[in-house]
Design a protein around this motif. Structure first.
Motif, PDB file in Angstrom:
ATOM      1  N   LEU A 159      12.841  78.605   8.373  1.00 12.80           N
ATOM      2  CA  LEU A 159      13.902  78.005   9.178  1.00 12.80           C
ATOM      3  C   LEU A 159      15.151  78.883   9.203  1.00 12.80           C
ATOM      4  CD1 LEU A 159      13.521  74.271   8.062  1.00 12.80           C
ATOM      5  CD2 LEU A 159      12.813  75.282  10.235  1.00 12.80           C
ATOM      6  N   LEU A 160      15.510  79.465   8.059  1.00 10.83           N
ATOM      7  CA  LEU A 160      16.684  80.336   8.008  1.00 10.83           C
ATOM      8  C   LEU A 160      16.476  81.581   8.873  1.00 10.83           C
ATOM      9  CD1 LEU A 160      17.699  80.155   4.222  1.00 10.83           C
ATOM     10  CD2 LEU A 160      18.916  79.169   6.177  1.00 10.83           C
ATOM     11  N   ILE A 161      15.276  82.162   8.819  1.00 14.87           N
ATOM     12  CA  ILE A 161      14.994  83.346   9.634  1.00 14.87           C
ATOM     13  C   ILE A 161      15.075  83.010  11.116  1.00 14.87           C
ATOM     14  CG2 ILE A 161      13.149  84.928  10.321  1.00 14.87           C
ATOM     15  CD1 ILE A 161      12.334  85.083   7.396  1.00 14.87           C
ATOM     16  N   ARG A 165      17.565  84.529  13.896  1.00  7.33           N
ATOM     17  CA  ARG A 165      17.084  85.159  15.129  1.00  7.33           C
ATOM     18  C   ARG A 165      17.717  84.535  16.359  1.00  7.33           C
ATOM     19  NH1 ARG A 165      12.674  87.998  15.946  1.00  7.33           N
ATOM     20  NH2 ARG A 165      11.911  86.601  17.583  1.00  7.33           N
ATOM     21  N   LEU A 166      17.992  83.242  16.295  1.00  8.69           N
ATOM     22  CA  LEU A 166      18.675  82.583  17.409  1.00  8.69           C
ATOM     23  C   LEU A 166      20.111  83.070  17.539  1.00  8.69           C
ATOM     24  CD1 LEU A 166      17.382  78.927  16.890  1.00  8.69           C
ATOM     25  CD2 LEU A 166      16.724  80.500  18.718  1.00  8.69           C
ATOM     26  N   ILE A 167      20.715  83.411  16.412  1.00  4.25           N
ATOM     27  CA  ILE A 167      22.113  83.865  16.427  1.00  4.25           C
ATOM     28  C   ILE A 167      22.215  85.335  16.802  1.00  4.25           C
ATOM     29  CG2 ILE A 167      24.161  84.232  14.999  1.00  4.25           C
ATOM     30  CD1 ILE A 167      23.314  81.798  13.352  1.00  4.25           C
ATOM     31  N   THR A 180       9.920  88.625  21.767  1.00  2.44           N
ATOM     32  CA  THR A 180      10.431  87.855  22.901  1.00  2.44           C
ATOM     33  C   THR A 180      11.427  86.796  22.426  1.00  2.44           C
ATOM     34  OG1 THR A 180       8.628  86.236  22.790  1.00  2.44           O
ATOM     35  CG2 THR A 180       8.268  88.204  24.127  1.00  2.44           C
ATOM     36  N   ASN A 181      12.174  86.241  23.380  1.00  5.28           N
ATOM     37  CA  ASN A 181      13.189  85.239  23.042  1.00  5.28           C
ATOM     38  C   ASN A 181      12.579  83.946  22.506  1.00  5.28           C
ATOM     39  OD1 ASN A 181      15.361  86.871  23.853  1.00  5.28           O
ATOM     40  ND2 ASN A 181      15.134  86.244  25.984  1.00  5.28           N
ATOM     41  N   LEU A 228      16.684  70.073  12.095  1.00  6.27           N
ATOM     42  CA  LEU A 228      17.379  69.469  13.233  1.00  6.27           C
ATOM     43  C   LEU A 228      18.100  70.529  14.070  1.00  6.27           C
ATOM     44  CD1 LEU A 228      18.887  66.227  11.645  1.00  6.27           C
ATOM     45  CD2 LEU A 228      17.073  66.359  13.358  1.00  6.27           C
ATOM     46  N   VAL A 229      18.663  71.544  13.405  1.00  7.78           N
ATOM     47  CA  VAL A 229      19.327  72.630  14.139  1.00  7.78           C
ATOM     48  C   VAL A 229      18.321  73.375  15.004  1.00  7.78           C
ATOM     49  CG1 VAL A 229      20.518  74.838  13.879  1.00  7.78           C
ATOM     50  CG2 VAL A 229      21.185  72.896  12.458  1.00  7.78           C
ATOM     51  N   VAL A 230      17.149  73.685  14.425  1.00 11.12           N
ATOM     52  CA  VAL A 230      16.104  74.372  15.192  1.00 11.12           C
ATOM     53  C   VAL A 230      15.642  73.518  16.369  1.00 11.12           C
ATOM     54  CG1 VAL A 230      13.739  75.245  15.094  1.00 11.12           C
ATOM     55  CG2 VAL A 230      15.337  75.752  13.233  1.00 11.12           C
TER      56      VAL A 230
END
Length: 294
Positions: A159-161, A165-167, A180-181, A228-230
């Motif tokens: 989850l942290l990774i 990657r989203l940031i 890819t995105n 929940l953030v993901v």
């Protein structure tokens, strides 16, 4: 010695070599499935799919575990095994799938596919083998606890990774595979959303059913918030509907379990942490459901 069929290998006669073999078998099984979430082969995207690399790890790990268990049985000279109804039905389904594949025109594609896809007969046989091996090894509480510790640790890492990657973008920790995105260490974004939703449901049940120290509650709450953030970024509506229904039922149960659902002599104090986390999941789920339908 007589052979009695029942999978409780740890209840038989004590022997140092036998216990050593079983300990290694349990460790291999725990590490394989605990680390499965974050396992991949760098720069293998062009030749091997991410799903196949994970399946390959399972095949190697389960094969090694079965070899160690076979050596343990050989050392002890006694095996006990029972076949639960659910496992027997799944084996029947897997064998029927294999028989259907052998009768098809393209046997190799039906049994193996391109890279052991989930709809192939070989994958069903593998899953039945995994279930059988897990039942043999997972009878003790300590084995389950160790597996949950390893699985929880890898879940937090995953989850942290993904949040990083989203940031920082898809090039961060891509390793030549996740370029890819919408790629994740589980496959696509939908796979990650389904996994995050499943983790939240399991942890809500653990919050209610297990006796946890304060540190354990903090860790579970942190994992739920990360999930929940993901989910908020991916915004998979099916998972939000699933979470909202389950968490709402859980919230109603928590509010009524020590009043309507138990006698006055059996009342247990309501866990504020469990109630707060469940209410948070309900609130976030309905926010995204309402926002998505507007």
């Amino acid at each position: 010695k007589d052979n009695i069929f029942l999978p409780r290998l740890n209840n038989l006669s004590k022997d140092s070599v036998n216990e050593w073999l079983q300990t290694i078998a349990r460790s291999v099984f725990i590490l394989v499935f605990g680390l499965l979430l974050i396992f991949f082969i760098p720069n293998a995207h062009s030749s091997l799919s991410l799903g196949f690399t994970k399946t390959y790890l399972v095949i190697v790990g389960v094969s090694l575990t079965l070899v160690l268990l076979a050596l343990s049985i050989l050392r002890r000279g006694l095996v006990r095994f029972s076949l639960p109804l659910a496992l027997g039905l799944f084996w029947l389904f897997a064998l029927m799938s294999l028989a259907s594949s052998l009768l098809s025109d393209d046997k190799l594609d039906s049994i193996y596919g391109n890279n052991f896809e989930v709809q192939t007969a070989g994958f069903f046989i593998l899953m039945a083998t995994v279930m059988t091996t897990g039942m043999i090894l997972g009878r003790s509480k300590s084995t389950f606890s160790k597996f949950m510790m390893v699985f929880g640790f890898t879940t937090i890492i995953l989850l942290l990774i993904q949040i990083c990657r989203l940031i920082f973008g898809p090039t961060f920790l891509s390793f030549g595979v996740f370029t890819t995105n919408t790629s994740s260490w589980l496959g696509g974004f939908n796979d990650l959303a389904l996994f995050s939703g499943l983790i939240i449901i399991v942890l809500l049940i653990l919050f209610q059913g297990a006796t946890l120290p304060r540190l354990g509650k903090v860790v579970l709450t942190t994992v739920i918030i990360l999930s929940l953030v993901v989910l908020a970024v991916i915004n998979f509506s099916f998972v939000w509907y699933l979470l909202s229904g389950f968490s709402l039922l859980m919230l109603l149960y928590l509010l009524s379990k020590d009043t309507w659902l138990s006698s006055s002599e059996e009342k247990n104090p309501l866990s504020v942490a469990s109630l707060g986390v469940t209410a948070l999941v309900v609130m976030v789920s309905f926010i995204f459901i309402i926002g998505g339908s507007s």
